[in-house]
Write a protein that holds these residues in place. Structure first.
Motif, PDB file in Angstrom:
ATOM      1  N   GLN A 108       1.564   4.871 -17.788  1.00  0.00           N
ATOM      2  CA  GLN A 108       1.004   3.982 -16.901  1.00  0.00           C
ATOM      3  C   GLN A 108       1.785   2.857 -16.391  1.00  0.00           C
ATOM      4  OE1 GLN A 108      -2.451   3.172 -19.665  1.00  0.00           O
ATOM      5  NE2 GLN A 108      -2.820   0.440 -19.221  1.00  0.00           N
ATOM      6  N   THR A 109       2.509   2.104 -17.712  1.00  0.00           N
ATOM      7  CA  THR A 109       4.419   1.216 -18.259  1.00  0.00           C
ATOM      8  C   THR A 109       4.326   1.515 -16.809  1.00  0.00           C
ATOM      9  OG1 THR A 109       3.123   1.105 -20.483  1.00  0.00           O
ATOM     10  CG2 THR A 109       5.130   0.043 -19.306  1.00  0.00           C
ATOM     11  N   ALA A 110       5.229   2.768 -16.990  1.00  0.00           N
ATOM     12  CA  ALA A 110       5.937   2.874 -15.637  1.00  0.00           C
ATOM     13  C   ALA A 110       5.628   2.484 -14.366  1.00  0.00           C
ATOM     14  CB  ALA A 110       6.383   4.604 -15.595  1.00  0.00           C
ATOM     15  N   CYS A 111       3.562   2.869 -14.080  1.00  0.00           N
ATOM     16  CA  CYS A 111       3.376   2.376 -12.773  1.00  0.00           C
ATOM     17  C   CYS A 111       3.604   0.870 -13.437  1.00  0.00           C
ATOM     18  CB  CYS A 111       2.446   3.214 -12.828  1.00  0.00           C
ATOM     19  SG  CYS A 111       2.298   4.790 -12.445  1.00  0.00           S
ATOM     20  N   GLU A 112       2.708   0.589 -13.720  1.00  0.00           N
ATOM     21  CA  GLU A 112       3.050  -1.305 -13.673  1.00  0.00           C
ATOM     22  C   GLU A 112       4.025  -1.589 -13.601  1.00  0.00           C
ATOM     23  OE1 GLU A 112       1.685  -2.103 -17.828  1.00  0.00           O
ATOM     24  OE2 GLU A 112      -0.447  -1.721 -17.114  1.00  0.00           O
ATOM     25  N   MET A 150       1.048  -1.357  -0.312  1.00  0.00           N
ATOM     26  CA  MET A 150       0.115  -0.016   0.160  1.00  0.00           C
ATOM     27  C   MET A 150       0.495   1.437  -0.239  1.00  0.00           C
ATOM     28  SD  MET A 150      -3.042  -0.883  -0.536  1.00  0.00           S
ATOM     29  CE  MET A 150      -3.854   0.835   0.089  1.00  0.00           C
ATOM     30  N   ASP A 151       2.074   1.118   0.881  1.00  0.00           N
ATOM     31  CA  ASP A 151       2.663   2.403   0.632  1.00  0.00           C
ATOM     32  C   ASP A 151       2.998   2.741  -0.562  1.00  0.00           C
ATOM     33  OD1 ASP A 151       3.259   2.225   3.804  1.00  0.00           O
ATOM     34  OD2 ASP A 151       5.051   1.336   3.633  1.00  0.00           O
ATOM     35  N   ILE A 152       3.772   1.477  -1.681  1.00  0.00           N
ATOM     36  CA  ILE A 152       4.296   1.963  -3.079  1.00  0.00           C
ATOM     37  C   ILE A 152       2.550   2.302  -3.682  1.00  0.00           C
ATOM     38  CG2 ILE A 152       3.845   0.026  -4.170  1.00  0.00           C
ATOM     39  CD1 ILE A 152       6.390   0.586  -5.807  1.00  0.00           C
ATOM     40  N   GLY A 153       1.831   2.341  -3.076  1.00  0.00           N
ATOM     41  CA  GLY A 153       0.390   2.101  -4.040  1.00  0.00           C
ATOM     42  C   GLY A 153       0.407   3.926  -3.678  1.00  0.00           C
ATOM     43  N   ASP A 154       0.100   3.916  -2.779  1.00  0.00           N
ATOM     44  CA  ASP A 154       0.443   5.238  -2.606  1.00  0.00           C
ATOM     45  C   ASP A 154       1.481   6.762  -2.627  1.00  0.00           C
ATOM     46  OD1 ASP A 154      -2.656   4.865  -0.496  1.00  0.00           O
ATOM     47  OD2 ASP A 154      -0.977   4.695   0.954  1.00  0.00           O
ATOM     48  N   GLU A 155       2.445   6.216  -2.580  1.00  0.00           N
ATOM     49  CA  GLU A 155       3.862   6.693  -3.354  1.00  0.00           C
ATOM     50  C   GLU A 155       3.548   7.103  -4.607  1.00  0.00           C
ATOM     51  OE1 GLU A 155       7.766   6.786  -1.547  1.00  0.00           O
ATOM     52  OE2 GLU A 155       6.951   4.671  -0.460  1.00  0.00           O
ATOM     53  N   LEU A 156       2.574   5.912  -5.830  1.00  0.00           N
ATOM     54  CA  LEU A 156       2.401   6.274  -7.267  1.00  0.00           C
ATOM     55  C   LEU A 156       0.819   7.528  -6.569  1.00  0.00           C
ATOM     56  CD1 LEU A 156       3.253   2.827  -8.140  1.00  0.00           C
ATOM     57  CD2 LEU A 156       4.252   4.901  -9.344  1.00  0.00           C
ATOM     58  N   VAL A 157       0.714   7.335  -6.724  1.00  0.00           N
ATOM     59  CA  VAL A 157      -0.669   8.036  -7.322  1.00  0.00           C
ATOM     60  C   VAL A 157      -0.056   9.457  -6.349  1.00  0.00           C
ATOM     61  CG1 VAL A 157      -2.797   9.131  -6.186  1.00  0.00           C
ATOM     62  CG2 VAL A 157      -2.162   6.521  -6.443  1.00  0.00           C
ATOM     63  N   GLN A 158       0.985   9.680  -5.611  1.00  0.00           N
ATOM     64  CA  GLN A 158       1.691  11.506  -5.212  1.00  0.00           C
ATOM     65  C   GLN A 158       2.448  11.911  -6.101  1.00  0.00           C
ATOM     66  OE1 GLN A 158       2.667  11.084  -1.741  1.00  0.00           O
ATOM     67  NE2 GLN A 158       0.745  11.295  -0.623  1.00  0.00           N
ATOM     68  N   ALA A 159       2.951  10.968  -7.075  1.00  0.00           N
ATOM     69  CA  ALA A 159       3.763  11.037  -8.134  1.00  0.00           C
ATOM     70  C   ALA A 159       3.272  10.928  -8.967  1.00  0.00           C
ATOM     71  CB  ALA A 159       5.132  10.178  -7.700  1.00  0.00           C
ATOM     72  N   LEU A 160       2.143  11.021  -9.530  1.00  0.00           N
ATOM     73  CA  LEU A 160       1.697  10.418 -10.675  1.00  0.00           C
ATOM     74  C   LEU A 160       1.763  12.173 -11.949  1.00  0.00           C
ATOM     75  CD1 LEU A 160      -1.481   8.337 -10.577  1.00  0.00           C
ATOM     76  CD2 LEU A 160       0.132   7.701 -11.517  1.00  0.00           C
ATOM     77  N   PRO A 161       1.507  13.345 -10.693  1.00  0.00           N
ATOM     78  CA  PRO A 161       1.857  14.762 -11.831  1.00  0.00           C
ATOM     79  C   PRO A 161       2.833  14.821 -12.597  1.00  0.00           C
ATOM     80  CG  PRO A 161       0.131  14.840  -9.810  1.00  0.00           C
ATOM     81  CD  PRO A 161       0.650  13.479  -9.541  1.00  0.00           C
ATOM     82  N   PHE A 194      13.163   7.133  -4.677  1.00  0.00           N
ATOM     83  CA  PHE A 194      11.390   6.686  -4.963  1.00  0.00           C
ATOM     84  C   PHE A 194      11.384   7.484  -6.297  1.00  0.00           C
ATOM     85  CE2 PHE A 194       7.229   6.159  -5.890  1.00  0.00           C
ATOM     86  CZ  PHE A 194       6.860   5.064  -5.724  1.00  0.00           C
ATOM     87  N   MET A 195      11.647   9.345  -6.709  1.00  0.00           N
ATOM     88  CA  MET A 195      10.935   9.739  -7.960  1.00  0.00           C
ATOM     89  C   MET A 195      11.708   9.911  -8.986  1.00  0.00           C
ATOM     90  SD  MET A 195       7.729  10.762  -8.137  1.00  0.00           S
ATOM     91  CE  MET A 195       7.785  11.802  -9.298  1.00  0.00           C
ATOM     92  N   ALA A 196      13.688   9.029  -8.093  1.00  0.00           N
ATOM     93  CA  ALA A 196      14.072   9.121  -9.074  1.00  0.00           C
ATOM     94  C   ALA A 196      14.144   7.706  -9.266  1.00  0.00           C
ATOM     95  CB  ALA A 196      15.736   9.253  -8.062  1.00  0.00           C
ATOM     96  N   TRP A 197      13.821   6.787  -9.029  1.00  0.00           N
ATOM     97  CA  TRP A 197      13.759   5.376  -9.359  1.00  0.00           C
ATOM     98  C   TRP A 197      12.810   5.455 -10.062  1.00  0.00           C
ATOM     99  CZ3 TRP A 197       9.365   2.323  -7.869  1.00  0.00           C
ATOM    100  CH2 TRP A 197      10.113   0.853  -8.256  1.00  0.00           C
ATOM    101  N   LEU A 198      11.271   6.043 -10.224  1.00  0.00           N
ATOM    102  CA  LEU A 198      10.850   6.541 -11.007  1.00  0.00           C
ATOM    103  C   LEU A 198      10.940   6.926 -12.349  1.00  0.00           C
ATOM    104  CD1 LEU A 198       6.598   7.583  -9.082  1.00  0.00           C
ATOM    105  CD2 LEU A 198       7.587   5.064 -10.060  1.00  0.00           C
ATOM    106  N   PHE A 199      11.378   8.441 -12.422  1.00  0.00           N
ATOM    107  CA  PHE A 199      12.395   8.636 -13.365  1.00  0.00           C
ATOM    108  C   PHE A 199      13.394   7.698 -14.464  1.00  0.00           C
ATOM    109  CE2 PHE A 199      11.335  12.973 -10.796  1.00  0.00           C
ATOM    110  CZ  PHE A 199      10.222  12.797 -11.834  1.00  0.00           C
ATOM    111  N   THR A 200      13.794   6.653 -13.805  1.00  0.00           N
ATOM    112  CA  THR A 200      14.493   5.657 -14.247  1.00  0.00           C
ATOM    113  C   THR A 200      13.700   5.464 -15.459  1.00  0.00           C
ATOM    114  OG1 THR A 200      16.282   6.203 -12.629  1.00  0.00           O
ATOM    115  CG2 THR A 200      16.530   4.427 -13.962  1.00  0.00           C
ATOM    116  N   ILE A 201      12.316   4.857 -14.073  1.00  0.00           N
ATOM    117  CA  ILE A 201      12.210   3.586 -15.296  1.00  0.00           C
ATOM    118  C   ILE A 201      11.294   3.904 -16.303  1.00  0.00           C
ATOM    119  CG2 ILE A 201       9.796   2.240 -15.540  1.00  0.00           C
ATOM    120  CD1 ILE A 201      10.702   2.290 -12.467  1.00  0.00           C
TER     121      ILE A 201
END
Length: 177
Positions: A35-39, A3-14, A54-61
């Motif tokens: 969408q693919t990055a979230c998956e 659930m933590d990653i889900g909440d963080e993803l929702v906040q990171a979407l914008p 976390f954000m650097a990891w998402l931006f890398t994806i």
């Protein structure tokens, strides 16, 4: 699902969508990338042992997905680049400073695509997404010294292309690691 990653993803979407739009300049493609990055992020369950923020990891994806897409398009021989549509200038009296700032921003937006891809991407990560130099270095897979020198060259080149002072581009930019 954690659930933590889900909440963080929702906040990171914008922020993810803004970065994806900056990379591809196409709303539909940006949505697909996010969408693919979230998956992938959900499937991985988080940054894992890398210790990456976390954000650097998402931006890398996101960046890796975009690079994969570019490689696919090159092999297919298909290329598309859609120009951004300028918004209407504010017309209310007494907004001269806002109008000047908007015009300067438009010149910078027009000059940004003229930068080399590596410089443009770094400017977006540090100046728009507000990643630290260390986080940007992690996303791009380069040493922090490369980030600093590339960013300095990018800011100067962008200022030249846009016809604005380099000080304007420095305002509000985060520094350090």
């Amino acid at each position: 699902m954690n659930m933590d990653i889900g909440d963080e993803l929702v906040q990171a979407l914008p922020r993810m969508r803004r970065y994806a739009l900056a990379l591809c300049r196409d709303g539909d493609v940006a949505n697909d990338l996010v969408q693919t990055a979230c998956e992938r992020a959900l499937a991985a369950g988080g940054p894992g042992d890398s210790g990456a923020p976390f954000m650097a990891w998402l931006f890398t994806i996101l960046r890796n997905l975009w690079l994969d897409r570019l490689r696919r398009l090159q092999t297919q021989g298909v290329s598309s680049d859609i120009d951004d549509h300028a918004e209407a200038l504010p017309g209310a009296p007494g907004e001269d400073l806002r109008v000047d700032a908007r015009l300067r921003l438009e010149r910078v937006q027009q000059a940004l695509p003229q930068l080399p891809a590596a410089q443009r991407e770094l400017l977006l990560l540090v100046c728009v997404e507000e990643l630290s130099y260390k986080e940007a270095a992690t996303v791009l897979g380069v040493p922090m010294g490369t980030v600093m020198s590339r960013l300095a060259r990018a800011r100067l080149k962008l200022a030249q292309l846009a016809g604005v002072s380099g000080d304007t581009l420095q305002q509000g930019a985060p520094h350090g690691g």
